[in-house]
Write an enzyme that holds these catalytic residues in place. Structure first.
Site, PDB file in Angstrom:
ATOM      1  N   CYS A 179      31.477  32.113  48.756  1.00  0.00           N
ATOM      2  CA  CYS A 179      33.193  31.863  49.595  1.00  0.00           C
ATOM      3  C   CYS A 179      33.503  31.768  51.025  1.00  0.00           C
ATOM      4  O   CYS A 179      32.991  31.239  51.843  1.00  0.00           O
ATOM      5  CB  CYS A 179      34.501  31.920  48.479  1.00  0.00           C
ATOM      6  SG  CYS A 179      35.739  31.180  48.784  1.00  0.00           S
ATOM      7  N   HIS A 213      32.010  31.639  43.182  1.00  0.00           N
ATOM      8  CA  HIS A 213      32.074  32.995  42.533  1.00  0.00           C
ATOM      9  C   HIS A 213      30.925  33.819  41.275  1.00  0.00           C
ATOM     10  O   HIS A 213      31.857  34.226  40.418  1.00  0.00           O
ATOM     11  CB  HIS A 213      33.655  33.525  42.680  1.00  0.00           C
ATOM     12  CG  HIS A 213      34.013  33.042  44.000  1.00  0.00           C
ATOM     13  ND1 HIS A 213      34.714  34.087  45.225  1.00  0.00           N
ATOM     14  CD2 HIS A 213      35.033  32.948  44.695  1.00  0.00           C
ATOM     15  CE1 HIS A 213      35.036  34.011  46.083  1.00  0.00           C
ATOM     16  NE2 HIS A 213      35.606  32.569  45.896  1.00  0.00           N
ATOM     17  N   GLU A 263      30.488  36.365  41.986  1.00  0.00           N
ATOM     18  CA  GLU A 263      30.050  38.110  41.630  1.00  0.00           C
ATOM     19  C   GLU A 263      30.715  38.799  39.983  1.00  0.00           C
ATOM     20  O   GLU A 263      31.235  39.780  40.009  1.00  0.00           O
ATOM     21  CB  GLU A 263      30.212  38.649  43.199  1.00  0.00           C
ATOM     22  CG  GLU A 263      31.856  38.665  43.548  1.00  0.00           C
ATOM     23  CD  GLU A 263      31.637  37.472  44.221  1.00  0.00           C
ATOM     24  OE1 GLU A 263      32.641  36.620  45.109  1.00  0.00           O
ATOM     25  OE2 GLU A 263      30.941  36.522  43.679  1.00  0.00           O
TER      26      GLU A 263
END
Length: 244
Positions: A90, A180, A182
């Site tokens: 990001c 994302h 994660e």
């Protein structure tokens, strides 16, 4: 004696944009993780086998708001120059793009929130980071800023309907992803329903969609992290255990 520890620097640019499941996954891959806040991150990758730059709700040149960003752009350039594996997520992807000659615009195009579909481009067929991922896969998104021009020499790897640059590579070992990997669907539980309702978004619907897509999204994200770890190990093998 050569240092054979594979140390990964994980830079946290904003408290609400933490590493999520990355730490666990990177450790499962045999890597040692060092977390630092953005303000404390070094300007070079010296001493690390790899670098991960996480997100934040500001632009990559918001130097007045986040005065550590010039050093972080230097860090990204240093990774590209030295061939140190880098994963920008990001904001981290935007830092990599801007640092190497690309363009990022704030509040550009349509925001992407919740579970969104990313499509691999033909250039990703032999890319180490996206190897083995489906041609189309779901991811979690939460951004309104976009990379609007890739740096010279960048390889464009993935796109979406509302954001043309979802993944790219600079050099051999530096990647940026707008999405994302994660975080999973559970991250949406922290979203402010009232604030997003003011923008016309139905947070309950976003949560339902993200939960439904989570098994497939998690598999894709885990493969991406495993691929990044493979790139870290491969570079370490070539360099004979040296830490630059």
């Amino acid at each position: 004696m050569a240092d054979t520890t594979m140390k990964v620097l994980l830079v946290v640019n904003a408290p609400r944009s933490g590493p999520g499941r990355l730490v666990e996954w990177l450790r499962e891959e045999g890597l040692e993780v060092t977390e630092l806040p953005g303000r404390s991150a070094p300007a070079t990758p010296a001493g690390y086998a790899a670098v991960v730059l996480l997100g934040g709700a500001f632009l990559p040149d918001a130097d007045t708001y986040a005065p550590w960003l010039p050093a972080q752009r230097d860090l990204a350039r240093g990774c590209v120059a030295d061939g140190v594996p880098l994963l920008g997520i990001c904001l981290g992807a935007q830092v990599l793009a801007l640092a190497t000659g690309g363009e990022v615009k704030g509040a550009h195009g349509r925001p992407e929130r919740g579970s969104c579909t990313v499509v691999r481009r033909p250039e990703a067929a032999h890319d180490p980071l996206l190897a083995g991922l489906p041609d189309v896969f779901p991811v979690i998104q939460n951004h309104r800023d976009q990379i609007t021009a890739l740096p010279p020499g960048a390889v464009h790897l993935a796109q979406s309907a509302n954001c043309p640059v979802q993944a790219f590579r600079m050099g051999e070992h530096a990647w940026g992803v707008q999405f994302h990997p994660e975080v999973g669907a559970e991250r949406l539980a922290d979203w402010d329903e009232a604030a997003l309702a003011d923008t016309g978004l139905d947070v309950a619907a976003l949560r339902t969609a993200a939960t439904a897509a989570e098994p497939e999204a998690r598999r894709a994200a885990r493969r991406l992290v495993a691929n990044f770890a493979t790139a870290v190990r491969a570079r370490r093998a070539v360099h004979g255990g040296r830490v630059d």
